[in-house]
Motif scaffolding. Structure first.
Motif: not given
Length: 332
Positions: A149-155, A281-285
């Motif tokens: 699960e991820n929550i995007m703050t800016d795409v 909670a992205l899989p990477s930085d």
């Protein structure tokens, strides 16, 4: 759609310079009239229309969609990276069909690598995101190995510049905002029609929503002015033209603000970069999406980052986007 490596040179669609310019001009402005498109690429109006229709006929352009700034409507941008197990072709298709029909799924990618699918949904409350995940895992119990699960703050969307090697780009940000906007039913109907075909003529949209073309035109203009509609983009089959679409997950050794800012500016300047993704909670930085002609070009891109930012770039992982299965920026 086959992976780029599985498509022979004979089966790839050959693009001339005018084709490449057309794909670039349509990006972010896919409703551009043929008269303006023709002027920008140096063709007659009939020539531009023929070129666009030919790109559609050959499967290079699979459709057109509006980029809706859904966070302005009060929705959160949530994502699942899914790995499957115990799969058959039939079960995989069943999962795809379920996700294609699900009203909350607006972006669905088939992937190759550590993840099999990227699923993006819009929710007003995070509890809806949790419910969606639990519903999917319950329905396909024993077949979902992992759902991150991820929550995007800016795409951040960048223009497709890779065919022309252009560094400069416009950009679209889909990010959290404090000011929310409410749409009435007519606005929603218009966006719904545009989501099916963003190049549909005004008269045709008006027929579908049972309004005059003048009223619909004014409504679209206001939606654009309010930045509810941020732009219009073509869906390009990259594999058809011999390119491969990668997502890069990059670990950073340190996160000094100024150095990170320089890194992001450098990534933006690359014609290969399509998206830069930021979130929780992205899989990477660092998560970026690029388009390349060959594995060598991918390795050179990564190597270039490591040489330019030796103390910043750590380990990385790549995933291939095999196919865009669904794009519909609609939460309602």
């Amino acid at each position: 759609m086959k992976l780029n490596s599985e498509i022979s040179a004979e089966n790839c669609v050959k693009l001339d310079l005018k084709d490449k310019k057309i794909l670039f001009e349509l990006d972010f402005n896919a409703r551009m009239p043929y008269s303006l498109l023709a002027k920008n690429v140096g063709l007659s109006k009939q020539g531009a229309e023929y070129k666009v229709n030919n790109l559609i006929k050959k499967g290079v352009i699979e459709g057109f969609y509006p980029v809706i700034n859904v966070p302005k409507l009060g929705y959160k941008y949530c994502r699942l990276l899914v790995t499957l197990q115990n799969m058959t072709k039939e079960k995989q298709q069943e999962i795809v069909d379920y996700l294609l029909k699900h009203h909350k799924v607006f972006w669905l990618f088939k992937m190759h690598g550590v993840y099999d699918f990227l699923i993006v949904i819009w929710v007003k409350e995070l509890s809806e995101f949790r419910e969606f995940k639990e519903e999917m895992e319950s329905k396909f119990e024993g077949h979902i190995k992992r759902a991150v699960e991820n929550i995007m703050t800016d795409v951040i969307h960048y223009q497709h510049r890779y065919l022309l090697g252009i560094k400069d780009t416009r950009e679209i940000h889909l990010k959290e905002v404090s000011e929310l906007i409410k749409l009435d039913e007519l606005d929603k109907k218009i966006i719904d029609v545009l989501s099916e075909n963003a190049r549909l003529p005004l008269v045709e949209i008006a027929k579908k929503v049972h309004e005059s073309a003048k009223v619909v035109g004014n409504r679209i203009k206001k939606l654009e002015q309010k930045k509810i509609i941020e732009g219009y983009r073509p869906i390009i089959s990259h594999a058809k033209i011999g390119y491969t679409y990668y997502k890069l997950f990059i670990e950073l050794n340190k996160k000094a603000k100024e150095e990170l800012k320089k890194l992001k500016a450098y990534i933006k300047s690359s014609p290969l970069t399509l998206y830069l993704v930021e979130g929780v909670a992205l899989p990477s930085d660092l998560e970026i999406e690029i388009i390349v002609k060959s594995n060598q070009q991918l390795f050179e891109f990564i190597e270039d980052l490591r040489f330019k930012f030796p103390t910043l770039i750590g380990e990385y992982q790549t995933v291939i986007f095999v196919e865009t299965l669904k794009v519909k920026y609609l939460p309602f």
